[in-house]
Write an enzyme that holds these catalytic residues in place. Structure first.
Site, PDB file in Angstrom:
ATOM      1  N   TYR A 143       0.817  -1.210   0.000  1.00 55.58           N
ATOM      2  CA  TYR A 143       0.000   0.000   0.000  1.00 55.58           C
ATOM      3  C   TYR A 143       0.857   1.270   0.000  1.00 55.58           C
ATOM      4  CZ  TYR A 143      -3.929  -3.056   1.267  1.00 55.58           C
ATOM      5  OH  TYR A 143      -4.880  -4.037   1.297  1.00 55.58           O
ATOM      6  N   LYS A 192       3.603 -15.355   2.425  1.00 58.45           N
ATOM      7  CA  LYS A 192       3.530 -16.073   1.157  1.00 58.45           C
ATOM      8  C   LYS A 192       4.977 -16.362   0.763  1.00 58.45           C
ATOM      9  CE  LYS A 192       1.054 -17.540  -2.387  1.00 58.45           C
ATOM     10  NZ  LYS A 192       0.236 -18.751  -2.313  1.00 58.45           N
ATOM     11  N   ASP A 224      -2.914 -18.035   1.694  1.00 60.28           N
ATOM     12  CA  ASP A 224      -4.079 -18.683   1.066  1.00 60.28           C
ATOM     13  C   ASP A 224      -4.607 -19.801   1.960  1.00 60.28           C
ATOM     14  OD1 ASP A 224      -1.538 -19.653   0.505  1.00 60.28           O
ATOM     15  OD2 ASP A 224      -2.112 -20.600  -1.371  1.00 60.28           O
ATOM     16  N   ASP A 248      -5.225  -6.812   6.043  1.00 54.96           N
ATOM     17  CA  ASP A 248      -6.432  -6.084   5.656  1.00 54.96           C
ATOM     18  C   ASP A 248      -7.532  -7.099   5.307  1.00 54.96           C
ATOM     19  OD1 ASP A 248      -8.157  -4.135   4.835  1.00 54.96           O
ATOM     20  OD2 ASP A 248      -7.041  -3.547   3.045  1.00 54.96           O
ATOM     21  N   ASP A 252     -10.818  -8.689   7.955  1.00 55.29           N
ATOM     22  CA  ASP A 252     -12.235  -8.592   7.569  1.00 55.29           C
ATOM     23  C   ASP A 252     -12.874  -9.977   7.533  1.00 55.29           C
ATOM     24  OD1 ASP A 252     -12.252  -5.895   7.422  1.00 55.29           O
ATOM     25  OD2 ASP A 252     -12.831  -5.756   5.314  1.00 55.29           O
TER      26      ASP A 252
END
Ligand code: NAD
Length: 359
Positions: A143, A192, A224, A248, A252
């Site tokens: 980001y 990852k 994942d 992020d 959620d």
């Protein structure tokens, strides 16, 4: 008498002042029950600050926060300010306050209360015993990396770069280990590392720090796989630590395990013990002023403040126990009620929780 702790209280807009008022009652009751002492100072922030001071984050509010041990925030924003230019929008104030206070991690607990298991879209037996925290790095990663476009052989290309340095990883991972130490002592580091170089650095750093925390059980989980395991075995997680974008998304996903946004607390932490505590939900303009908002997310944010900033585990336990007992007794605000005609209001919920607090 314990040392007086300074708390900057920023109610904000919409339902912010309604839910914060109930959290303040809980703070007061904690003083009575446990002998703690809090000095509350109130500041303007968000839309109300735009109206009264011409800016979403007045300097005096920032100074108030910087001089405090912790900040309790309601929520900001609303349709009245949606069309304002960027510098006059409440959300700009939110980004500004996080940056100015040096907050580099976001902490989101996801706790499934047994009596609310049916409110989730997952099967109750899968959710049984779910009580986890997602620790998300907030200031680095993709980001914040360089972003640009360029002409490539097959037309325009877009590039987003993901950068992490060792010290950024170290500080958040240490924070997560420390939090795990106060809980069930399990840490899942999510990356990852099979594909990304930043993830390989992340994993190396975690492995280097891990021996400092021999009492914490560490597992590495690929992002994942973590997304799947959160739906398959959520109760097996205790603390999850991860970089900005993965956090992020996973925070959620974890939030949805609980079924209601009115129940979710959060913290943003900087160096040392300083933290900003707020409900995950926004200012809910659709129900503002009606006295029906669920104050539990904000009340649980106070419990989180007690645990993470002040180390007041006894009072944090008391609040969490009180919330559970009130829910177990069948009391519900509209957002979590099966039969809305029996729902109680914001103030009644706050009063019940305060009355249920014990030493
Ligand atoms: P929201 O979280 O305010 O509301 C979403 C839905 O959930 C609404 O139907 C609302 O009534 C309900 N809801 C939220 N909190 C509730 C509670 N405590 N009790 C009962 N019901 C509740 O999200 P939104 O509608 O997308 O945003 C509204 C405003 O809030 C926008 O201006 C947005 O920018 C702002 N916002 C602020 C923050 C923050 O201050 N950190 C976070 C998210 C959104």
């Amino acid at each position: 008498m314990a040392e007086t702790k300074k708390i900057a209280v920023i109610a904000g807009d919409g339902i912010g002042p309604e839910v914060v008022a109930e959290a303040e009652k809980v703070l007061k009751r904690s003083e009575e029950l446990f002998g703690y002492s809090f000095e509350l100072s109130h500041g303007l922030f968000g839309g109300i600050a735009i109206d009264q001071k011409g800016t979403p984050l007045p300097q005096e509010t920032l100074d108030l926060c910087k001089g405090a041990d912790a900040v309790l925030l309601g929520a900001v924003g609303g349709p009245k300010w949606d069309d304002n230019p960027k510098e006059l929008r409440p959300e700009t104030g939110l980004l500004g306050i996080r940056k100015a206070l040096g907050l580099f991690s976001n902490i989101r607990p996801a706790v499934v209360f047994d009596c609310l298991k049916d409110a989730s879209t997952l099967k109750p037996e899968v959710l049984e015993g779910t009580d986890l925290i997602v620790v998300r790095e907030l200031t680095g990663g993709i980001y914040f990396g360089d972003k640009f476009r360029r002409d490539g052989a097959n037309g325009q290309e877009a590039v987003d770069t993901c950068v992490y340095n060792v010290s950024e990883v170290e500080r958040i991972v240490r924070q997560a280990f420390e939090i795990a130490r106060t809980r069930r002592k399990k840490l899942a580091s999510v990356d990852k590392a099979n594909v990304l170089e930043t993830s390989r650095l992340w994993r190396e750093t975690v492995n280097r720090i891990a021996p400092e925390y021999p009492d914490v059980e560490l597992e590495h989980v690929l992002v994942d796989n973590c997304a799947m395991q959160l739906l398959r075995r959520p109760s097996s997680f205790d603390v999850i630590v991860t970089e900005n974008m993965f956090g992020d998304i996973l925070s959620d996903e974890a939030a949805m395990l609980t079924g209601s946004i009115g129940m979710l607390s959060s913290a943003s932490l900087g160096e040392g013990s300083f933290g900003l505590y707020e409900p995950v939900h926004g200012s809910a303009p659709d129900i503002a002023g009606q006295g029906i908002a669920n104050p539990i997310a904000t009340i649980l944010s106070v419990a989180l403040m007690f645990r993470l900033t002040f180390g007041y585990a006894d009072a944090a336990d008391s609040i969490e126990r009180a919330v559970k007992n009130v829910l177990d007794a069948g009391h519900r605000t509209g957002d979590i009620a099966v039969d809305r005609s029996k729902a109680i209001g914001t103030k009644a919920m706050g009063d019940l929780i305060v009355a249920a607090m014990t030493r």
